[in-house]
Design a protein around this motif. Structure first.
Motif, PDB file in Angstrom:
ATOM      1  N   CYS A  20       0.841  -1.209   0.000  1.00  0.00           N
ATOM      2  CA  CYS A  20       0.000   0.000   0.000  1.00  0.00           C
ATOM      3  C   CYS A  20       0.871   1.252   0.000  1.00  0.00           C
ATOM      4  O   CYS A  20       1.831   1.361   0.764  1.00  0.00           O
ATOM      5  N   CYS A  31       0.188   3.046   3.819  1.00  0.00           N
ATOM      6  CA  CYS A  31       0.598   2.463   5.105  1.00  0.00           C
ATOM      7  C   CYS A  31       1.655   1.378   4.957  1.00  0.00           C
ATOM      8  O   CYS A  31       2.193   0.905   5.959  1.00  0.00           O
ATOM      9  N   CYS A  52      -7.211  -1.310   0.804  1.00  0.00           N
ATOM     10  CA  CYS A  52      -6.186  -1.784   1.734  1.00  0.00           C
ATOM     11  C   CYS A  52      -6.858  -2.140   3.064  1.00  0.00           C
ATOM     12  O   CYS A  52      -7.583  -1.328   3.632  1.00  0.00           O
ATOM     13  N   CYS A  79      -5.305   0.381   6.119  1.00  0.00           N
ATOM     14  CA  CYS A  79      -5.634   1.795   6.310  1.00  0.00           C
ATOM     15  C   CYS A  79      -6.870   2.243   5.539  1.00  0.00           C
ATOM     16  O   CYS A  79      -7.290   3.391   5.676  1.00  0.00           O
ATOM     17  N   ASN A 115      -7.094   2.670   2.330  1.00  0.00           N
ATOM     18  CA  ASN A 115      -6.762   3.343   1.073  1.00  0.00           C
ATOM     19  C   ASN A 115      -7.482   2.638  -0.072  1.00  0.00           C
ATOM     20  O   ASN A 115      -7.452   1.412  -0.169  1.00  0.00           O
TER      21      ASN A 115
HETATM   22 ZN   LIG Z   1      -2.844   0.908   3.516  1.00  0.00          ZN
END
Ligand SMILES: [Zn+2]
Length: 102
Positions: free
Chosen positions: A33, A36, A73, A76, A78
Motif C-alpha cells: 500500500c 501504510c 487496503c 488503512c 486506502n
Molecule cells: Zn494501507
C-alpha cells in the motif's frame, strides 16, 4: 424480503472477480500500500465508474465514465481504482464471440 439463497444483485459473478485478480497479478499490481505499507488488500465484489467531465460543474450530468474495479487496503482503507479497460477486461464482455475464438 430477499431470497437468502440468491446473492445480492450488486455482486459481480465469480468468474469476473477471478479474472480481475488474475489480471492484476499478471500486471504485478501487487506492491505494498502506498499509504501504510501494508500488503493485505481486498478486491470488492462490485464495480464502480469514474465520471468523465470537461468541467467539474458538470459532474452529475455528463455521460462518459470509466468502468473500474475497486481495491481496498485492509490496513488503512486506502482505495485504489483499476480501469477494467486497462486490465483487458472490457473486450471480453463487449465481444464474447471473439474471446471464445482465441
Ligand atoms: Zn494501507
Amino acid at each position: 424480503m430477499e431470497n437468502p439463497t440468491q446473492p445480492p444483485p450488486y455482486v459481480m459473478p465469480e468468474d469476473e472477480y477471478n479474472a480481475i485478480l488474475k489480471s492484476l497479478m499478471e500486471r504485478r499490481a501487487t506492491v505494498p500500500c502506498s499509504r501504510c505499507g501494508g500488503n493485505r488488500f481486498e478486491l470488492q465484489p462490485t464495480y464502480t465508474t469514474l465520471p468523465l467531465v470537461p468541467d467539474f460543474r458538470m459532474a452529475s450530468s455528463y455521460g462518459g465514465h470509466i468502468p473500474c474495479a475497486i481495491i481496498i487496503c485492509n490496513g488503512c482503507g486506502n482505495i485504489n481504482f483499476h480501469s477494467l479497460g486497462a486490465l483487458g477486461l472490457l473486450q471480453a464482455h463487449e465481444n464474447p464471440a471473439s474471446e471464445q475464438a482465441n
